[in-house]
Design an enzyme around this catalytic site. Structure first.
Site, mmCIF file in Angstrom:
data_model
loop_
_atom_site.group_PDB
_atom_site.id
_atom_site.type_symbol
_atom_site.label_atom_id
_atom_site.label_comp_id
_atom_site.label_asym_id
_atom_site.label_seq_id
_atom_site.Cartn_x
_atom_site.Cartn_y
_atom_site.Cartn_z
ATOM 1 C CB THR A 27 -0.628 -0.075 1.332
ATOM 2 O OG1 THR A 27 -0.236 -0.372 2.635
ATOM 3 C CG2 THR A 27 -1.178 -1.181 1.284
ATOM 4 C CB ALA A 60 2.085 -0.201 7.018
ATOM 5 C CB VAL A 86 8.191 -0.732 8.671
ATOM 6 C CG1 VAL A 86 8.130 1.435 8.879
ATOM 7 C CG2 VAL A 86 7.950 -1.066 9.619
ATOM 8 C CE LYS A 87 5.594 1.422 -0.545
ATOM 9 N NZ LYS A 87 4.872 1.026 -1.144
ATOM 10 C CB VAL A 88 11.413 3.508 5.210
ATOM 11 C CG1 VAL A 88 11.640 4.661 5.372
ATOM 12 C CG2 VAL A 88 11.394 2.895 6.229
#
Ligand code: E4P
Length: 219
Positions: A27, A60, A86-88
């Site tokens: 996402t 996310a 964890v999307k960074v």
């Protein structure tokens, strides 16, 4: 090659999961906004709902762009479910945050990557996944698949374990191109995944089979 679906839409995620070929979900803030998901509690609950549908990793994305904010947000997201990645974004504080998360055993997906140099930094920081956006490169007449080839070569040269997660995938040609190059993952909309199903000769061949069967049965 793993298939991730690129959406926050629960119905589409379930349809892809029921097809039996889904390995995860990605996402981003725009996809969440498209589903009308806003507010910390609603966002966290939505990621929980996605994790209940799929068996694989769920990316996310943090909203913060400062190191401290990314860490705070990322730890809250990771605490939701072991499936959470964890999307960074590929910015300086993002690279630092990825290093922190990798040392803590929290899975990360470095996103908004458009060059081999950025992908090299993501791998050196210990990112679990790197997301090169091939569709957006194509949009500016730069061959997105060539970037996947560059990253594959560099990662293989040094044995980086960061997985190449081809993103901004628009159609079956992107998917097949990524598979030929050896991307570890592709993430695309349900339409791109379903487009792999279609060939006119399959449809006409099946119609002929059924017609011949019916004819023989005197129908
Ligand atoms: C990954 O989830 C990316 O955010 C996504 O693939 C971007 O796709 P787009 O270029 O179609 O917005």
């Amino acid at each position: 090659m793993k298939f991730f679906i690129d959406t926050a839409n629960l119905a589409q995620i379930k349809e892809a999961q029921d097809l039996g070929v889904l390995d995860g979900v990605t996402t981003n803030p725009s996809l969440m906004a498209k589903e009308g998901i806003s507010g910390e509690e609603n966002v966290l609950n939505h990621y929980k709902a996605i994790c209940e549908i799929v068996d694989g990793d769920v990316s996310a994305e943090v909203i913060s762009t400062d190191y401290e904010g990314m860490i705070k947000e990322g730890e809250a997201l990771a605490a939701l479910n072991p499936k959470i990645v964890v999307k960074v974004p590929m910015i300086k504080d993002g690279v630092k945050a990825i290093k922190y998360f990798s040392q803590k055993g929290i899975k990360t997906n470095c996103t908004l990557v458009f060059s081999a140099g950025q992908a090299l930094l993501a791998a050196k920081a210990g990112a679990t996944y790197v997301s090169p956006f091939i569709g957006r490169l194509d949009d500016i007449s730069v061959d997105g698949l060539s970037l996947i080839e560059e990253i594959r070569l560099i990662y293989d040269n040094y044995g980086f374990t960061t997985e190449i997660l081809a993103a901004s995938v628009r159609h079956s040609a992107h998917i097949l191109g990524c598979a030929k190059i050896g991307a570890d993952v592709m993430t695309g909309p349900l339409s791109a995944i379903l487009s792999l199903l279609k060939h006119p000769l399959t449809d006409s061949g099946l119609a002929q089979f059924l017609a011949d069967h019916a004819k023989a049965a005197g129908q």
